[in-house]
Write a protein that holds these residues in place. Structure first.
Motif, PDB file in Angstrom:
ATOM      1  N   LEU A   1       0.820  -1.208   0.000  1.00 55.69           N
ATOM      2  CA  LEU A   1       0.000   0.000   0.000  1.00 55.69           C
ATOM      3  C   LEU A   1       0.855   1.259   0.000  1.00 55.69           C
ATOM      4  O   LEU A   1       1.878   1.326   0.691  1.00 55.69           O
TER       5      LEU A   1
ATOM      6  N   HIS B   1      -3.373   5.103   0.212  1.00 54.43           N
ATOM      7  CA  HIS B   1      -4.214   3.912   0.373  1.00 54.43           C
ATOM      8  C   HIS B   1      -4.687   3.634   1.797  1.00 54.43           C
ATOM      9  O   HIS B   1      -5.035   2.497   2.111  1.00 54.43           O
TER      10      HIS B   1
ATOM     11  N   ALA C   1      -6.568   0.231   3.395  1.00 53.79           N
ATOM     12  CA  ALA C   1      -6.079  -0.484   4.581  1.00 53.79           C
ATOM     13  C   ALA C   1      -7.175  -0.610   5.634  1.00 53.79           C
ATOM     14  O   ALA C   1      -7.340  -1.677   6.242  1.00 53.79           O
TER      15      ALA C   1
ATOM     16  N   ALA D   1      -0.574   0.567  -6.656  1.00 48.98           N
ATOM     17  CA  ALA D   1       0.207   0.046  -5.527  1.00 48.98           C
ATOM     18  C   ALA D   1       1.694   0.241  -5.815  1.00 48.98           C
ATOM     19  O   ALA D   1       2.134   0.062  -6.956  1.00 48.98           O
TER      20      ALA D   1
END
Length: 161
Positions: free
Chosen positions: A71, A75, A79, A112
């Motif tokens: 991540l 992000h 999460a 990512a």
């Protein structure tokens, strides 16, 4: 030694946040892991530890493939969803983010910092958890995505150097 003291002490660890994705359709699920080990580059392997009571555990056995997306700084919401904040479960964890289908059929997070398409190499059961070893089939990177870590009970964004 009591479990509460142990958990408090482990908050001092700084862990890279990654999402492991597994399953399809209504069976889609996933979880956040805050530790990654690469025991080998040849063959390319990744290792994580998964709670045997996690909804993803049985899916890892039955599907035999999974996505591993590190991540980035943007992000945190991903999460939180994959950690089950607010009671989010199953396929609903994928909402609010963009995903792509990898070679094996696993889902990887678009944007990512690093994403790995994996097949299950081995799952070794130890007490309440299983040690998951994944063989990497493909990799994708996103330069400049930063990072997301978990430290002292909170997610923290890292800007690229």
């Amino acid at each position: 030694m009591d479990a509460k003291s142990f958990r408090e002490a482990t908050k001092a660890f700084v862990g890279n946040c990654s999402v492991i994705t597994v399953g399809d359709g209504d069976e889609a699920s996933g979880l956040v892991v805050t530790s990654v080990i690469s025991p080998s580059a040849d063959p390319p392997l990744l290792l994580a530890v998964v709670n045997r009571s996690a909804s993803s555990h049985g899916l890892l056995h039955s599907y035999g493939r999974f996505g591993w997306s590190s991540l980035g700084r943007a992000h945190q919401a991903v999460a939180e969803r994959f950690s089950g904040f607010g009671g989010v479960k199953g396929a609903a964890r994928y909402e609010g983010a963009e995903w792509e289908t990898a070679v094996t059929g696993a889902r990887l997070l678009v944007g990512a910092p690093a994403a790995f398409d994996c097949t299950v190499e081995e799952m070794i059961e130890r007490d309440t958890h299983s040690i998951l070893t994944g063989r990497v089939q493909a990799v994708r990177t996103t330069p400049g995505a930063g990072g997301l870590v978990y430290w002292n009970g909170a997610f923290r964004a890292l800007d690229p150097a």
